[in-house]
Scaffold this motif. Sequence first.
Motif, short mmCIF file in Angstrom:
data_model
loop_
_atom_site.label_atom_id
_atom_site.label_comp_id
_atom_site.label_asym_id
_atom_site.label_seq_id
_atom_site.Cartn_x
_atom_site.Cartn_y
_atom_site.Cartn_z
N SER A 94 0.84 -1.19 0.00
CA SER A 94 0.00 0.00 0.00
C SER A 94 0.88 1.25 0.00
O SER A 94 2.06 1.18 0.38
CB SER A 94 -0.91 0.02 1.23
OG SER A 94 -0.22 0.52 2.37
N PRO A 95 0.35 2.41 -0.40
CA PRO A 95 1.16 3.64 -0.41
C PRO A 95 1.71 4.02 0.95
O PRO A 95 2.69 4.78 1.03
CB PRO A 95 0.17 4.70 -0.92
CG PRO A 95 -0.86 3.94 -1.67
CD PRO A 95 -0.99 2.63 -0.95
N PHE A 96 1.11 3.51 2.04
CA PHE A 96 1.50 3.91 3.38
C PHE A 96 2.15 2.78 4.17
O PHE A 96 2.37 2.90 5.38
CB PHE A 96 0.28 4.44 4.15
CG PHE A 96 -0.28 5.71 3.57
CD1 PHE A 96 0.09 6.95 4.06
CD2 PHE A 96 -1.16 5.65 2.51
CE1 PHE A 96 -0.40 8.12 3.50
CE2 PHE A 96 -1.66 6.82 1.95
CZ PHE A 96 -1.28 8.05 2.44
N TYR A 97 2.49 1.68 3.49
CA TYR A 97 2.98 0.50 4.21
C TYR A 97 4.22 0.80 5.02
O TYR A 97 4.37 0.35 6.16
CB TYR A 97 3.24 -0.63 3.22
CG TYR A 97 3.87 -1.84 3.86
CD1 TYR A 97 3.33 -2.40 5.01
CD2 TYR A 97 5.00 -2.44 3.32
CE1 TYR A 97 3.90 -3.51 5.61
CE2 TYR A 97 5.58 -3.55 3.90
CZ TYR A 97 5.02 -4.07 5.04
OH TYR A 97 5.60 -5.16 5.64
N THR A 98 5.18 1.55 4.48
CA THR A 98 6.40 1.85 5.22
C THR A 98 6.31 3.16 5.98
O THR A 98 7.30 3.67 6.48
CB THR A 98 7.60 1.91 4.26
OG1 THR A 98 7.36 2.88 3.26
CG2 THR A 98 7.86 0.56 3.63
N GLN A 99 5.09 3.73 6.08
CA GLN A 99 4.92 5.02 6.74
C GLN A 99 3.74 4.95 7.71
O GLN A 99 2.78 5.71 7.62
CB GLN A 99 4.70 6.11 5.68
CG GLN A 99 5.85 6.16 4.68
CD GLN A 99 5.76 7.34 3.74
OE1 GLN A 99 5.57 8.47 4.17
NE2 GLN A 99 5.91 7.08 2.47
N GLY A 100 3.85 4.02 8.66
CA GLY A 100 2.74 3.75 9.56
C GLY A 100 2.24 4.95 10.32
O GLY A 100 1.03 5.14 10.47
N LEU A 101 3.14 5.79 10.84
CA LEU A 101 2.71 6.94 11.62
C LEU A 101 1.94 7.94 10.75
O LEU A 101 0.94 8.52 11.19
CB LEU A 101 3.91 7.63 12.27
CG LEU A 101 3.61 8.85 13.16
CD1 LEU A 101 2.58 8.51 14.23
CD2 LEU A 101 4.87 9.38 13.80
N LEU A 102 2.36 8.13 9.52
CA LEU A 102 1.63 9.02 8.63
C LEU A 102 0.21 8.51 8.41
O LEU A 102 -0.76 9.29 8.43
CB LEU A 102 2.37 9.14 7.29
CG LEU A 102 1.74 10.07 6.24
CD1 LEU A 102 1.57 11.48 6.78
CD2 LEU A 102 2.58 10.07 4.97
N GLY A 103 0.05 7.21 8.22
CA GLY A 103 -1.29 6.63 8.09
C GLY A 103 -2.11 6.82 9.35
O GLY A 103 -3.32 7.07 9.28
N GLU A 104 -1.46 6.70 10.51
CA GLU A 104 -2.17 6.91 11.78
C GLU A 104 -2.66 8.34 11.90
O GLU A 104 -3.78 8.60 12.38
CB GLU A 104 -1.25 6.56 12.95
CG GLU A 104 -0.93 5.07 13.04
CD GLU A 104 0.21 4.76 13.99
OE1 GLU A 104 0.63 5.69 14.73
OE2 GLU A 104 0.69 3.62 14.00
N LEU A 105 -1.85 9.32 11.48
CA LEU A 105 -2.27 10.72 11.54
C LEU A 105 -3.50 10.97 10.69
O LEU A 105 -4.32 11.85 11.00
CB LEU A 105 -1.14 11.63 11.05
CG LEU A 105 0.17 11.65 11.84
CD1 LEU A 105 1.14 12.64 11.20
CD2 LEU A 105 -0.07 11.99 13.30
N LEU A 106 -3.64 10.21 9.61
CA LEU A 106 -4.76 10.41 8.68
C LEU A 106 -5.91 9.45 8.94
O LEU A 106 -6.90 9.48 8.21
CB LEU A 106 -4.25 10.23 7.25
CG LEU A 106 -3.16 11.19 6.79
CD1 LEU A 106 -2.70 10.84 5.38
CD2 LEU A 106 -3.64 12.63 6.85
N SER A 107 -5.83 8.62 9.97
CA SER A 107 -6.86 7.61 10.20
C SER A 107 -8.23 8.22 10.46
O SER A 107 -9.26 7.64 10.09
CB SER A 107 -6.45 6.70 11.36
OG SER A 107 -6.29 7.44 12.57
#
Length: 271
Positions: A185-198
């Motif tokens: 996924s586009p956010f697989y290696t950027q877990g915290l960024l995905g969390e900010l946008l959850s």
Amino acid sequence: MNTSKRLLISVLLGLSLLSCKKVNDLGIRALGGDAIVSEQNCDILSIVRSDNTKLTFTYQNNRVEKVTGVELFNELIYNAGKLTGASLPFVKEYEVKFKLDNNNHLSEMNVSGRDGGGKLFNETSKFTYSGAGKMTNMSLKLPIFPDPVEVSLEYSGNNLSRITKKQGVNSILLLSNKSFDDKKSPFYTQGLLGELLSYFLVYNLLNGDANFSYFLSENNVTESQIINEKGTTNLNIDYQYSNGYPISADISKETNGRLKSVTETFTYNCE
């Protein structure tokens, strides 16, 4: 070919493979674990959908500095290299503060300022995680939500499978992800960024028909169902890929017997 030549070729090939590997070290980690080392990791730069959604991500000094296209913030703030907050610089008396847990996961998001009527607000959302580092609950109190929202998240492997919303003593289904591809996924290696946008994922499930599950998943959802006050929406998604990541998606949506389609494109910086 003699033994010494074969040995030399083996050594050079090994060095070549090592040189193309990248560790994404933005203070951001893959879901539930350490930094991912792979042949090629890519930082997401933009997501553009034909329904007028556009998210862009700007990097500086190997970390995300700006996020545009979401309502709550666009500039991230770091203190001694640690993410501490965000802002909308053009809005006075508005502030976002982040609290991270010991595993560098987002645990709290505090938003304060004035609403459109000039009334002060100060609201805190909370996020909890499993022992494996997957987000399992959100307690959302944000100015873009008219009422507090509590949701639970379930996973199949490293992919988000279900989201339910608490309603009184019961839970109602918001999202069911039925299948995924086997690409990153586009956010697989950027877990915290995905969390900010959850929160943006939940906001769209409650108010629309967009599925941003890739914020919190390893792979990309190919079939899903969204249920909200507008009805039931069935989604089927076909992707095109490059470097193991999606670069475009054709999304078919059926809501209460009505069909529509959306296209989505992704751009990256890959090293």
